[in-house]
Every structure is written in structure tokens, then in C-alpha cells.
Motif scaffolding. Sequence first.
Motif, mmCIF file in Angstrom:
data_model
loop_
_atom_site.group_PDB
_atom_site.id
_atom_site.type_symbol
_atom_site.label_atom_id
_atom_site.label_comp_id
_atom_site.label_asym_id
_atom_site.label_seq_id
_atom_site.Cartn_x
_atom_site.Cartn_y
_atom_site.Cartn_z
ATOM 1 N N ARG A 100 0.631 -0.901 0.627
ATOM 2 C CA ARG A 100 -0.136 0.336 0.156
ATOM 3 C C ARG A 100 1.176 1.400 0.084
ATOM 4 N NH1 ARG A 100 -3.172 -3.952 3.241
ATOM 5 N NH2 ARG A 100 -4.796 -3.674 2.866
ATOM 6 N N ARG A 101 0.278 2.225 -0.246
ATOM 7 C CA ARG A 101 1.121 3.603 -0.551
ATOM 8 C C ARG A 101 0.384 4.398 0.629
ATOM 9 N NH1 ARG A 101 3.282 6.631 -5.188
ATOM 10 N NH2 ARG A 101 4.103 4.821 -5.718
ATOM 11 N N LEU A 102 1.880 4.695 1.058
ATOM 12 C CA LEU A 102 1.405 5.447 2.426
ATOM 13 C C LEU A 102 2.027 7.393 1.975
ATOM 14 C CD1 LEU A 102 2.132 2.376 3.382
ATOM 15 C CD2 LEU A 102 3.409 3.351 5.259
ATOM 16 N N ALA A 103 2.545 7.379 1.891
ATOM 17 C CA ALA A 103 3.041 8.701 1.010
ATOM 18 C C ALA A 103 3.662 9.149 -0.137
ATOM 19 C CB ALA A 103 3.717 9.307 2.578
ATOM 20 N N GLU A 104 3.497 9.858 -0.833
ATOM 21 C CA GLU A 104 4.186 10.614 -1.742
ATOM 22 C C GLU A 104 4.377 12.281 -1.839
ATOM 23 O OE1 GLU A 104 1.757 9.244 -4.847
ATOM 24 O OE2 GLU A 104 0.833 11.024 -4.822
ATOM 25 N N ALA A 105 5.484 12.857 -1.597
ATOM 26 C CA ALA A 105 5.862 13.783 -1.307
ATOM 27 C C ALA A 105 6.364 13.774 -3.940
ATOM 28 C CB ALA A 105 7.128 14.190 -0.774
ATOM 29 N N ARG A 106 5.941 15.315 -3.943
ATOM 30 C CA ARG A 106 6.772 16.225 -5.056
ATOM 31 C C ARG A 106 7.682 17.489 -4.433
ATOM 32 N NH1 ARG A 106 4.999 12.166 -6.185
ATOM 33 N NH2 ARG A 106 4.002 11.352 -7.833
ATOM 34 N N PHE A 107 9.089 17.620 -5.141
ATOM 35 C CA PHE A 107 9.626 18.979 -4.869
ATOM 36 C C PHE A 107 10.354 19.426 -5.874
ATOM 37 C CE2 PHE A 107 13.820 19.961 -3.482
ATOM 38 C CZ PHE A 107 14.060 21.176 -2.010
ATOM 39 N N THR A 108 10.222 21.269 -5.655
ATOM 40 C CA THR A 108 11.276 21.403 -6.556
ATOM 41 C C THR A 108 11.952 22.699 -5.983
ATOM 42 O OG1 THR A 108 8.741 21.038 -8.386
ATOM 43 C CG2 THR A 108 11.006 23.558 -9.428
ATOM 44 N N ILE A 109 13.343 22.845 -6.988
ATOM 45 C CA ILE A 109 13.904 23.401 -6.265
ATOM 46 C C ILE A 109 13.827 24.908 -6.242
ATOM 47 C CG2 ILE A 109 16.722 24.393 -5.868
ATOM 48 C CD1 ILE A 109 17.622 21.332 -6.429
ATOM 49 N N THR A 110 13.885 26.197 -5.686
ATOM 50 C CA THR A 110 13.715 27.233 -6.053
ATOM 51 C C THR A 110 15.566 28.084 -5.578
ATOM 52 O OG1 THR A 110 12.975 27.953 -4.021
ATOM 53 C CG2 THR A 110 10.638 26.954 -5.686
ATOM 54 N N GLY A 111 15.599 27.253 -5.074
ATOM 55 C CA GLY A 111 17.261 28.199 -4.980
ATOM 56 C C GLY A 111 17.944 28.036 -3.640
ATOM 57 N N THR A 112 18.188 28.505 -2.431
ATOM 58 C CA THR A 112 19.545 27.779 -1.313
ATOM 59 C C THR A 112 19.584 29.077 -0.513
ATOM 60 O OG1 THR A 112 21.500 28.682 -2.557
ATOM 61 C CG2 THR A 112 21.054 27.035 -3.012
ATOM 62 N N ALA A 113 20.157 28.406 0.872
ATOM 63 C CA ALA A 113 19.810 28.986 2.858
ATOM 64 C C ALA A 113 20.680 28.172 3.250
ATOM 65 C CB ALA A 113 17.985 27.776 2.711
ATOM 66 N N ASP A 114 20.278 29.141 4.215
ATOM 67 C CA ASP A 114 21.787 29.064 5.596
ATOM 68 C C ASP A 114 21.776 28.162 6.255
ATOM 69 O OD1 ASP A 114 23.095 30.999 4.204
ATOM 70 O OD2 ASP A 114 21.938 32.758 5.825
ATOM 71 N N GLN A 115 20.263 27.743 6.072
ATOM 72 C CA GLN A 115 19.730 26.540 6.840
ATOM 73 C C GLN A 115 18.911 25.758 6.439
ATOM 74 O OE1 GLN A 115 18.197 28.725 11.120
ATOM 75 N NE2 GLN A 115 19.861 28.628 10.917
ATOM 76 N N GLY A 116 18.678 24.363 7.099
ATOM 77 C CA GLY A 116 17.592 23.412 6.187
ATOM 78 C C GLY A 116 16.226 22.628 7.514
ATOM 79 N N GLY A 117 15.948 23.987 7.974
ATOM 80 C CA GLY A 117 14.176 23.031 8.561
ATOM 81 C C GLY A 117 15.407 22.738 10.478
ATOM 82 N N PHE A 118 14.743 23.223 10.996
ATOM 83 C CA PHE A 118 14.239 23.073 12.239
ATOM 84 C C PHE A 118 14.270 22.546 13.201
ATOM 85 C CE2 PHE A 118 10.406 25.362 11.697
ATOM 86 C CZ PHE A 118 9.754 24.477 13.219
ATOM 87 N N VAL A 119 13.173 21.403 12.792
ATOM 88 C CA VAL A 119 11.824 20.787 13.534
ATOM 89 C C VAL A 119 13.083 19.352 13.577
ATOM 90 C CG1 VAL A 119 10.090 18.422 13.915
ATOM 91 C CG2 VAL A 119 9.708 20.663 12.752
ATOM 92 N N ASN A 120 14.095 18.646 11.982
ATOM 93 C CA ASN A 120 14.833 17.708 13.090
ATOM 94 C C ASN A 120 16.574 18.170 13.215
ATOM 95 O OD1 ASN A 120 15.602 14.548 13.082
ATOM 96 N ND2 ASN A 120 16.563 14.733 10.978
ATOM 97 N N SER A 121 16.390 19.456 14.212
ATOM 98 C CA SER A 121 17.771 19.858 14.106
ATOM 99 C C SER A 121 18.543 20.017 15.871
ATOM 100 C CB SER A 121 17.644 21.573 13.778
ATOM 101 O OG SER A 121 16.907 22.420 14.676
ATOM 102 N N HIS A 122 17.619 19.397 15.870
ATOM 103 C CA HIS A 122 17.850 19.277 18.197
ATOM 104 C C HIS A 122 18.907 17.791 17.958
ATOM 105 C CE1 HIS A 122 15.592 22.416 18.536
ATOM 106 N NE2 HIS A 122 14.367 22.231 18.238
ATOM 107 N N ALA A 123 19.408 17.523 19.398
ATOM 108 C CA ALA A 123 19.543 15.934 19.693
ATOM 109 C C ALA A 123 17.916 15.196 19.703
ATOM 110 C CB ALA A 123 20.076 16.151 21.258
ATOM 111 N N MET A 124 18.340 14.303 19.211
ATOM 112 C CA MET A 124 17.480 12.639 19.230
ATOM 113 C C MET A 124 17.080 12.228 20.915
ATOM 114 S SD MET A 124 16.279 13.557 15.886
ATOM 115 C CE MET A 124 15.892 12.298 15.798
ATOM 116 N N LEU A 125 16.456 12.631 21.103
ATOM 117 C CA LEU A 125 15.830 12.198 22.876
ATOM 118 C C LEU A 125 14.733 10.424 22.041
ATOM 119 C CD1 LEU A 125 16.464 11.749 25.226
ATOM 120 C CD2 LEU A 125 14.418 13.281 25.902
ATOM 121 N N HIS A 126 15.467 9.099 22.295
ATOM 122 C CA HIS A 126 14.577 8.010 22.080
ATOM 123 C C HIS A 126 13.627 7.514 23.236
ATOM 124 C CE1 HIS A 126 15.950 8.619 17.153
ATOM 125 N NE2 HIS A 126 14.759 9.180 17.686
#
Length: 266
Positions: free
Chosen positions: A160-186
Motif C-alpha cells: 500500500r502507498r503510505l506517502a508521496e511528495a513532489r519537490f522543486t528547487i527554488t534556491g538555496t538557504a543557510d539552514q535546512g529546517g528546525f524540527v530535526n535540528s536538535h538532539a534526538m531523544l528516543h
Amino acid sequence: MAELQGFVFPRTATGRSSILPAPPWHYSGDLLTIEYRTDPERVIELLPDPIEPADDPGAVALVWADWQSCSDTFDELLDPVRAQYKEVFFVVRGRYQGEHVSRCVYIWVDKDYALVRGHYQGYPKKLGSIHLTRPVAYGKAGPRLEPGGRFGATLAAYDRRLAEARFTITGTADQGGFVNSHAMLHTRFLPAIEGAQAPPSLHELVTMKTVDVDAGPVYVGDADLTLFDVPGEEFGRLAPREMIGAYYRQVGATFVGGTTVHSYDD
């Protein structure tokens, strides 16, 4: 009686059959990260005590990763079926002892050794089928890492298909997001062989130690994301309400262990 060897099962007289070698483990790969906001209560319900809600508690990152990994012998790189795998994971944020932490709440991977490695680290991995468009430097059979480059990403499991995405580059940035940027606590968890009536054999919160982090440019862009409602899964409770951003980046790092920060047996 023989003294069995091996980092994990199967343990044998020599240890060569172990599905995993001992750390350190080196990783290099391409990551597509899509950040969005969902119902904050659907995130909070996934945070076990003593993790508290984060600022912006509804923020979620869904990450497609195409990895190549190896042990410190680098032998796997000469037998690439043991080095190459892909995974998709949902990351949310919380607070632990006043600091923001990241936490993987759902994840699928396409190789058994990566699944076992994840369970050791506290990732709740399942098996799945994962595909992510690869960038190219020559020819026409792939996008360039430049504005206009277009990528597709899919996740399936149990036919079964669970997820799908499409992505188009528009430019560059200094950072790549904030949600996955901290220490992982599992959470590392293993139920007792006696069943649910007995305390778990293992139940703890752990962090991971990563060194030699290396990363390329951050490519930002526009993304569309679709999650599908399927039997036996609950990730649909994290359905997007508002898109935050999308990022593509090539990264590398080395895992060298971790620390137990909370034991539920105490």
C-alpha cells in the motif's frame, strides 16, 4: 561451553554472522525534508513522560533519506548491498529538562540490518519500500541540484502507498529546517518474556552521540505532500494543516554511541 561473539544476534563462535558490527557507524546520504504544521494535540499525544510539549508544538518534519553506511572497517562499501538503504521518518519536537529535543515517532526502512540498528538506537523502524529521485551531474535522467530541479519521493509498505511528495528547487538557504535540528531523544523498549503483566525488560530514554558531521549546501523549494490512510498505521493523525518549508541536502556523520538519560525502572 563456548563464549559466543557478535555485537547483536545471531551470536556465534566467531561473531561474523552478527547482523550488525559494533559502532562506530559512518553515514553519507541525500535527505529531502518537508516541514509542516499539524494539530498540536496529535504531536503531544506521542510524547511520553518526562518529555514536555515544545514551542510551536504542531511542527513536524517528514524526511526521505537515501543512505550509504558502513562500519569502521569500511568493508561494506565493497559489498554495497550491505551499505545502501533508504528510509522515511516523521520527526516531532519536545522539551526535556528545559531544552528542545527532536524525536522520531514513525519510520520505515528497506533493509533488515538498518531496521535492527534503528531498534538498538531507539528508532521505531518498520520495513517499507522507499524511493527518492537522485540528482545527476550529467545527462537528462535526473534533476540538477539547482533551481528548477524536480524530485519525487514515495513510501509504501505491505503493498500500500503510505506517502508521496513532489519537490522543486527554488534556491538555496543557510539552514535546512528546525524540527530535526536538535538532539534526538528516543525510547528503547523491550517487553518482558512473561508478557504485559510483567515490567518491560528494557524501557529507557536515550540520546545519541554523533561526530564528524559534514553537510553540503541547503537547497530550498516548493513541495506537495500527500499522506494516505491505510490499515495498521496511525501517521495520518499527523496530517498537514500548513506547509512550513522543504529542503534537500547531502550530509554525512558518524554514530559513536549514546547516553541513557532516563530509566523508567527507577
